[in-house]
Design a protein around this motif. Structure first.
Motif, mmCIF file in Angstrom:
data_model
loop_
_atom_site.group_PDB
_atom_site.id
_atom_site.type_symbol
_atom_site.label_atom_id
_atom_site.label_comp_id
_atom_site.label_asym_id
_atom_site.label_seq_id
_atom_site.Cartn_x
_atom_site.Cartn_y
_atom_site.Cartn_z
ATOM 1 N N GLY A 9 17.053 -11.494 7.657
ATOM 2 C CA GLY A 9 16.751 -10.649 6.514
ATOM 3 C C GLY A 9 16.826 -11.426 5.213
ATOM 4 O O GLY A 9 17.233 -12.585 5.180
ATOM 5 N N GLY A 10 16.418 -10.766 4.134
ATOM 6 C CA GLY A 10 16.475 -11.422 2.836
ATOM 7 C C GLY A 10 15.612 -10.721 1.826
ATOM 8 O O GLY A 10 15.165 -9.591 2.030
ATOM 9 N N LEU A 11 15.388 -11.415 0.713
ATOM 10 C CA LEU A 11 14.577 -10.899 -0.390
ATOM 11 C C LEU A 11 13.226 -11.602 -0.375
ATOM 12 O O LEU A 11 13.172 -12.837 -0.304
ATOM 13 C CB LEU A 11 15.292 -11.154 -1.712
ATOM 14 C CG LEU A 11 14.524 -10.832 -2.992
ATOM 15 C CD1 LEU A 11 14.229 -9.345 -3.075
ATOM 16 C CD2 LEU A 11 15.321 -11.306 -4.212
ATOM 17 N N SER A 17 6.293 -12.557 3.985
ATOM 18 C CA SER A 17 6.645 -12.398 5.395
ATOM 19 C C SER A 17 8.112 -12.718 5.627
ATOM 20 O O SER A 17 8.713 -13.514 4.891
ATOM 21 C CB SER A 17 5.795 -13.344 6.263
ATOM 22 O OG SER A 17 4.424 -13.037 6.161
ATOM 23 N N LEU A 18 8.657 -12.106 6.655
ATOM 24 C CA LEU A 18 9.986 -12.410 7.157
ATOM 25 C C LEU A 18 9.972 -12.294 8.668
ATOM 26 O O LEU A 18 9.168 -11.536 9.222
ATOM 27 C CB LEU A 18 11.038 -11.440 6.600
ATOM 28 C CG LEU A 18 11.509 -11.598 5.161
ATOM 29 C CD1 LEU A 18 12.430 -10.450 4.794
ATOM 30 C CD2 LEU A 18 12.215 -12.929 4.943
ATOM 31 N N MET A 82 7.334 -9.844 10.442
ATOM 32 C CA MET A 82 6.892 -8.868 9.449
ATOM 33 C C MET A 82 6.005 -9.565 8.432
ATOM 34 O O MET A 82 6.469 -10.465 7.712
ATOM 35 C CB MET A 82 8.091 -8.229 8.757
ATOM 36 C CG MET A 82 9.094 -7.606 9.731
ATOM 37 S SD MET A 82 10.409 -6.687 8.912
ATOM 38 C CE MET A 82 11.277 -8.033 8.101
ATOM 39 N N ASN A 83 4.752 -9.183 8.392
ATOM 40 C CA ASN A 83 3.785 -9.742 7.451
ATOM 41 C C ASN A 83 3.312 -8.674 6.480
ATOM 42 O O ASN A 83 3.480 -7.478 6.729
ATOM 43 C CB ASN A 83 2.587 -10.315 8.211
ATOM 44 C CG ASN A 83 2.967 -11.441 9.151
ATOM 45 O OD1 ASN A 83 3.898 -12.199 8.885
ATOM 46 N ND2 ASN A 83 2.252 -11.556 10.254
ATOM 47 N N GLN A 110 19.809 -6.786 5.890
ATOM 48 C CA GLN A 110 19.110 -6.203 4.748
ATOM 49 C C GLN A 110 17.778 -6.903 4.524
ATOM 50 O O GLN A 110 17.704 -8.141 4.491
ATOM 51 C CB GLN A 110 19.971 -6.332 3.483
ATOM 52 C CG GLN A 110 19.308 -5.832 2.215
ATOM 53 C CD GLN A 110 19.155 -4.329 2.182
ATOM 54 O OE1 GLN A 110 20.072 -3.596 2.533
ATOM 55 N NE2 GLN A 110 17.995 -3.850 1.742
ATOM 56 N N VAL A 111 16.744 -6.103 4.339
ATOM 57 C CA VAL A 111 15.424 -6.601 3.933
ATOM 58 C C VAL A 111 15.071 -5.927 2.612
ATOM 59 O O VAL A 111 15.091 -4.705 2.515
ATOM 60 C CB VAL A 111 14.357 -6.284 5.000
ATOM 61 C CG1 VAL A 111 12.959 -6.601 4.477
ATOM 62 C CG2 VAL A 111 14.639 -7.047 6.288
#
Length: 115
Positions: A9-11, A17-18, A82-83, A110-111
């Motif tokens: 996760g991240g910002l 994308s993540l 996730m794009n 967290q995303v």
């Protein structure tokens, strides 16, 4: 005992994308499906995507065409690519592992997608 550990996760800015990972350990034998749910602030937890032991996948309509779930059964690990992320994808993403007798949840990651 089963332990699910999420990471990735991240910002990220909108359009980015993540890739989330969930590694299962412990008594993972016989797991029927794994998947991802998410919970936005002040909203109920909702399905994002699931994958069965046989490889069948299911997606929420809101993420179809943008997210891809995959699994590595040998490693008891599930991934969520996730794009084209949108601000409405923001939330805590939880990993789920399901057996015929019950479920286990991860702690969540967290995303945050900024506009």
């Amino acid at each position: 005992q089963v332990q699910l550990v999420e990471s990735g996760g991240g910002l990220v800015q909108a359009g980015g994308s993540l890739r989330l990972s969930c590694a299962g350990s412990g008594h993972m034998f016989g797991v029927e499906a794994m998947g991802w749910y998410r919970q936005a602030p002040e909203k109920q937890r909702e399905l994002v995507a699931t994958i069965t032991r046989g490889g069948s996948t299911n997606y929420a309509d809101s993420v179809k065409g943008r997210f891809t779930i995959s699994g590595d059964t040998a490693k008891n690990t599930v991934y969520l690519q996730m794009n084209s992320l949108k601000p409405e994808d923001t939330g805590v993403y939880y990993c789920l592992a399901s057996w015929t007798w019950g479920d286990y949840w991860g702690q969540g990651t967290q995303v945050t997608v900024s506009s």
